[in-house]
Scaffold this active site. Structure first.
Site, PDB file in Angstrom:
ATOM      1  N   CYS A  51       0.848  -1.209   0.000  1.00  0.00           N
ATOM      2  CA  CYS A  51       0.000   0.000   0.000  1.00  0.00           C
ATOM      3  C   CYS A  51       0.879   1.253   0.000  1.00  0.00           C
ATOM      4  O   CYS A  51       1.807   1.376   0.800  1.00  0.00           O
ATOM      5  CB  CYS A  51      -0.893  -0.019   1.239  1.00  0.00           C
ATOM      6  N   CYS A  54       0.355   3.229   3.612  1.00  0.00           N
ATOM      7  CA  CYS A  54       0.662   2.674   4.942  1.00  0.00           C
ATOM      8  C   CYS A  54       1.953   3.298   5.512  1.00  0.00           C
ATOM      9  O   CYS A  54       2.863   3.669   4.760  1.00  0.00           O
ATOM     10  CB  CYS A  54       0.829   1.157   4.856  1.00  0.00           C
ATOM     11  N   HIS A 115      -4.461   0.002   7.906  1.00  0.00           N
ATOM     12  CA  HIS A 115      -4.942  -0.187   6.539  1.00  0.00           C
ATOM     13  C   HIS A 115      -6.366  -0.751   6.503  1.00  0.00           C
ATOM     14  O   HIS A 115      -7.115  -0.519   5.558  1.00  0.00           O
ATOM     15  CB  HIS A 115      -3.973  -1.151   5.832  1.00  0.00           C
ATOM     16  N   ASN A 153     -13.356  10.230  -1.024  1.00  0.00           N
ATOM     17  CA  ASN A 153     -14.043   9.260  -1.886  1.00  0.00           C
ATOM     18  C   ASN A 153     -13.896   7.920  -1.199  1.00  0.00           C
ATOM     19  O   ASN A 153     -12.774   7.478  -0.972  1.00  0.00           O
ATOM     20  CB  ASN A 153     -13.369   9.156  -3.259  1.00  0.00           C
ATOM     21  N   SER A 161      -9.015   5.022  -5.116  1.00  0.00           N
ATOM     22  CA  SER A 161      -7.942   4.260  -5.756  1.00  0.00           C
ATOM     23  C   SER A 161      -7.187   3.381  -4.777  1.00  0.00           C
ATOM     24  O   SER A 161      -6.342   2.602  -5.180  1.00  0.00           O
ATOM     25  CB  SER A 161      -6.965   5.229  -6.421  1.00  0.00           C
ATOM     26  N   HIS A 164      -6.738   2.000   1.786  1.00  0.00           N
ATOM     27  CA  HIS A 164      -6.285   2.613   3.037  1.00  0.00           C
ATOM     28  C   HIS A 164      -7.184   3.825   3.338  1.00  0.00           C
ATOM     29  O   HIS A 164      -7.429   4.637   2.450  1.00  0.00           O
ATOM     30  CB  HIS A 164      -4.823   3.055   2.889  1.00  0.00           C
ATOM     31  N   HIS A 166      -8.459   7.210   3.723  1.00  0.00           N
ATOM     32  CA  HIS A 166      -7.826   8.488   3.389  1.00  0.00           C
ATOM     33  C   HIS A 166      -8.820   9.439   2.736  1.00  0.00           C
ATOM     34  O   HIS A 166      -9.870   9.029   2.247  1.00  0.00           O
ATOM     35  CB  HIS A 166      -6.648   8.270   2.427  1.00  0.00           C
ATOM     36  N   GLN A 168      -8.816  13.682   0.714  1.00  0.00           N
ATOM     37  CA  GLN A 168      -7.979  14.585  -0.086  1.00  0.00           C
ATOM     38  C   GLN A 168      -8.335  16.040   0.215  1.00  0.00           C
ATOM     39  O   GLN A 168      -9.412  16.328   0.741  1.00  0.00           O
ATOM     40  CB  GLN A 168      -8.210  14.336  -1.568  1.00  0.00           C
TER      41      GLN A 168
END
Ligand code: H2U
Length: 354
Positions: A51, A54, A115, A153, A161, A164, A166, A168
């Site tokens: 990943c 990570c 993760h 997202n 994509s 993990h 996350h 933006q």
């Protein structure tokens, strides 16, 4: 015949976007023979050596992540916006083919070193760290940029994509189209009523209760009256807060609590890791070309999930929605009722593991 909005076709007005949405409650019984997507089942390790996000791993551009233990922010290695650009002469352009150079910055926020977690599975303390990071990032970036778009997202079908956990941040030197409309709508309402549009809306929803999913001392979550996505949610503060920079410590903690509850409800609805795009809308940053008067702004977060009736059947915004206006079958009140009926405290996956 008496008009009943829970039975009869009607349109509802979205005062933020100044757009109408068609509601067709009589259609909820129609059979479905459309696309069935494979149910998304994930079993992930706590740390994935492959990943990019990570702790301690190498990213796609060769940089190494620190061994972070809570959250981690880095500049997006494939940023859609760049901080510097040439100045273009745009004085003599065709009015039907207009162009504007833009500058900006993109960052990636890792919500957790683990993760295998998603936000509803994180502790309230860990979610508070994400909230504080959002607040700190806004405070920093709003000094330089007109618009700071914080978003997440979640799920493959939303184009995420990487599994993990996350989100933006994209910042721009201009107000993007949708925030520009939301700015104008709130400005005009404030001029007429001397009160922020979304503060008045929150008070109306709290009195009514039909679309409320969760409320605590500081925050309210509803399926908005004008929702387009079947299980759309709108998260609102209960006092006037223009942006994340004004959210105090107790409000950060209670925001984490309500996020955990609403996202647990989302996952429990179809017993799946519920996909969505979520993001904050808040006052523009301080920039010379933006009016400094920002009192018409009320901080809020949108949650736009694509699922319609199960973990495999999604709503498509096609045909009439693309060509005419947004449309939904299940009413906002019915969606809120379904979200209220599932647990906001017991996550379905945790109860299975017991
Ligand atoms: P999404 O899952 O919402 O696409 O966000 C992941 C972002 O992470 C994506 O914008 C960035 C991608 O550009 N990224 C990096 O910056 N570095 C990497 O090594 C992998 C992904």
């Amino acid at each position: 015949m008496q008009f009943d909005p829970l039975e009869h076709p009607h349109r509802r007005f979205n005062p933020l976007l100044r757009q109408w949405v068609l509601v067709s409650p009589h259609r909820t019984k129609r059979p479905w023979q459309g696309k069935m997507e494979a149910a998304y089942r994930s079993s992930r390790p706590e740390h994935d050596p492959d990943c990019y996000l990570c702790p301690g791993n190498t990213r796609a551009n060769g940089e190494t992540n620190p061994v972070y233990t809570t959250t981690h922010v880095f500049n997006n290695d494939f940023a859609a916006l760049l901080p510097d650009g040439p100045v273009a002469d745009i004085t003599s352009q065709n009015e039907l083919m207009r162009v504007q150079p833009v500058t900006g910055e993109c960052r990636v926020i890792c919500f957790s070193p683990c993760h295998d977690l998603t936000m509803p599975e994180m502790t309230a303390d860990a979610i508070t760290a994400v909230v504080s990071l959002w607040c700190d990032q806004y405070a920093e970036l709003s000094q330089r940029y007109t618009w700071v778009q914080i978003f997440e997202n979640k799920g493959e079908i939303m184009g995420c994509s990487n599994e993990h956990p996350h989100g933006q941040i994209w910042c721009t030197d201009h107000l993007p189209s949708e925030p520009a409309q939301v700015d104008a709508s709130q400005r005009s309402y404030f001029a007429d009523h001397a009160s922020p549009l979304l503060l008045d809306y929150a008070e109306t929803e709290l009195r009514d209760g039909m679309r409320t999913i969760e409320a605590n001392n500081h925050w309210l979550v509803v399926v908005p009256y004008w929702a387009t996505w079947p299980y759309e949610m709108l998260l609102l503060p209960r006092r006037h807060l223009r942006h994340l920079g004004e959210v105090d410590e107790p409000e950060r903690r209670s925001l984490a609590d309500i996020l955990k509850r609403i996202l647990t409800r989302y996952d429990n609805l179809f017993e799946t890791s519920f996909p969505y795009s979520m993001g904050w809308h808040q006052a523009p940053g301080v920039s010379p070309d933006i009016d400094e008067q920002r009192d018409h702004w009320q901080l809020h977060a949108h949650f736009y999930p694509p699922l319609l009736r199960s973990s495999t059947v999604r709503k498509f915004m096609v045909g009439y929605e693309m060509l005419a206006e947004g449309q939904r079958d299940i009413t906002a009140e019915q969606a809120a009722e379904k979200l209220r009926r599932v647990s906001g405290t017991e996550h379905y996956a945790a109860s299975r593991r017991k």
